[in-house]
Design a protein around this motif. Sequence first.
Motif: not given
Length: 316
Positions: A124-134, A86-89, A94-104
């Motif tokens: 590191s500012e949004f990576q922890d939103a990925c609870t499955r595979h950070p 996935v290439q995210e743009n 930061v808040a948008t990244k956190r929501t988006l990366f949690a979904a991805l």
Amino acid sequence: MTERAISKVAVIGTGVIGASWVSNFLAQGLSVGATDPADGAEARLRAAVDAHWPALTEIGLAPGADRGRLTFHPTPEAAAEGVDLVQENGPERVATKRTLFAALDEAAPADAIVATSTSTIMVSEFQDACTRHPERVVLAHPFNPPHLIPLVEVGGGSATAPEVVARAIEFYRAIGKHPIHLKREARGHVSNRLQIALWKEAFHIVQSGIASVEDVDAAIAHGPGLRWALLGPFLNIHLSGGPGGIRGLLEGPLGAATTGMFGELGQPTMDQALIDQLSEGVAEELAAHDVEAMIETRNRLLVELVRDKAAARVLP
């Protein structure tokens, strides 16, 4: 994470950078699933790919390169289904990244790399939103426009697995990019920090009345910028040092003079007066030029430069 060949990618966000990535991936023979919530995004994306294609054809299309391998999806989750990378743009928030990366993180296969093109935000500012595979989230910051300029800055956040960074570097190199490895996180990464350091002094020179906007542009475009397009700052310093190289230059009088100038570099004030001054200066500089023709010429010369550099094996 299981390694597998990367043949199908998702591009999340198809503005200027995302559309350029889509074109780049298609030209490398990959299948691309794209998404963007803006009205009319699919039509604009397909038009952008068509506009990019002649330059990519001149650079050289990979086997299987086909604009027909582009699909457009209504959501990031749909675009990320079954992909290898996935290439995210998305927006630089930061808040948008956190929501988006949690979904991805929920939607992408467990062994897919999830990369961000962010220019200023650290993983590191949004990576922890990925609870499955950070551990599979990486930085993959291109330089605009990505379909023409080879640089990609690759690194990880505090939870990224080193082997994922290595795999990402291998992928970008395989599709013709020139990846560099960030050993640790820094806001703005490498290229933007260097660029902003130059902007800062350029703003100061104009604000303090040393030179005009047009002459500052000329100072770079007709001077060191020509060398910088071929070799980086350290190699240019080394070649300027004669037989003694970079050590001889820095240990000699020029090294002392350089250190002396460190303390004289400016601290511009980014106020409305400076913004007006810079904007008016650029307008004056462009008054006698066709901007669209200038962009077309710039892109054509970029294609020629990148091609010639790739053919010149003597350059690093």
